[in-house]
Motif scaffolding. Sequence first.
Motif, PDB file in Angstrom:
ATOM      1  N   SER A   1       0.814  -1.222   0.000  1.00 58.99           N
ATOM      2  CA  SER A   1       0.000   0.000   0.000  1.00 58.99           C
ATOM      3  C   SER A   1       0.848   1.273   0.000  1.00 58.99           C
ATOM      4  O   SER A   1       0.457   2.278  -0.596  1.00 58.99           O
ATOM      5  CB  SER A   1      -0.966  -0.009   1.182  1.00 58.99           C
ATOM      6  OG  SER A   1      -0.264  -0.104   2.397  1.00 58.99           O
ATOM      7  N   TYR A   2       2.018   1.245   0.647  1.00 60.47           N
ATOM      8  CA  TYR A   2       2.888   2.418   0.651  1.00 60.47           C
ATOM      9  C   TYR A   2       3.398   2.714  -0.761  1.00 60.47           C
ATOM     10  O   TYR A   2       3.364   3.867  -1.218  1.00 60.47           O
ATOM     11  CB  TYR A   2       4.064   2.214   1.609  1.00 60.47           C
ATOM     12  CG  TYR A   2       5.021   3.379   1.626  1.00 60.47           C
ATOM     13  CD1 TYR A   2       4.664   4.593   2.208  1.00 60.47           C
ATOM     14  CD2 TYR A   2       6.278   3.266   1.050  1.00 60.47           C
ATOM     15  CE1 TYR A   2       5.540   5.663   2.220  1.00 60.47           C
ATOM     16  CE2 TYR A   2       7.165   4.337   1.062  1.00 60.47           C
ATOM     17  CZ  TYR A   2       6.787   5.531   1.642  1.00 60.47           C
ATOM     18  OH  TYR A   2       7.647   6.586   1.642  1.00 60.47           O
ATOM     19  N   THR A   3       3.837   1.675  -1.463  1.00 59.83           N
ATOM     20  CA  THR A   3       4.323   1.835  -2.835  1.00 59.83           C
ATOM     21  C   THR A   3       3.196   2.312  -3.739  1.00 59.83           C
ATOM     22  O   THR A   3       3.390   3.184  -4.585  1.00 59.83           O
ATOM     23  CB  THR A   3       4.916   0.509  -3.354  1.00 59.83           C
ATOM     24  OG1 THR A   3       5.946   0.096  -2.458  1.00 59.83           O
ATOM     25  CG2 THR A   3       5.464   0.657  -4.753  1.00 59.83           C
TER      26      THR A   3
ATOM     27  N   LYS B   1       2.603   5.997  -3.075  1.00 63.84           N
ATOM     28  CA  LYS B   1       3.638   6.834  -3.703  1.00 63.84           C
ATOM     29  C   LYS B   1       3.388   6.949  -5.204  1.00 63.84           C
ATOM     30  O   LYS B   1       3.501   8.038  -5.774  1.00 63.84           O
ATOM     31  CB  LYS B   1       5.028   6.239  -3.467  1.00 63.84           C
ATOM     32  CG  LYS B   1       5.557   6.396  -2.074  1.00 63.84           C
ATOM     33  CD  LYS B   1       7.032   6.090  -1.928  1.00 63.84           C
ATOM     34  CE  LYS B   1       7.478   4.834  -2.622  1.00 63.84           C
ATOM     35  NZ  LYS B   1       8.884   4.474  -2.394  1.00 63.84           N
TER      36      LYS B   1
END
Length: 95
Positions: A3-5, A8
């Motif tokens: 989810s972080y990638t 971004k």
Amino acid sequence: MDSYTAAKRDFATRSGLIPHVVLFTAEQLTEVYRSIHETLQNYSITSQRQEHLSSAAEQIERIVSDLEALAEPSNQKELEFAAIEPPREGGMQLS
């Protein structure tokens, strides 16, 4: 993709840092992946080309988390299409 990638990537796309038109959708990557494997299984190609295609397939596997789920309906549609469509002569040959 975690989810972080994904966040971004979404930010970079929405902010205009990465143009949306240069990104492939998961569905497009799935079809590329399927085509790579079809090529690797059915054609004689140089070892260098085989390495490039295998590397691309591995990269797609890392990017598309639900690759198998996306590929299955596509495989099924192709099988259904092949059952009704007569084979064509003079198909594409890769060198």
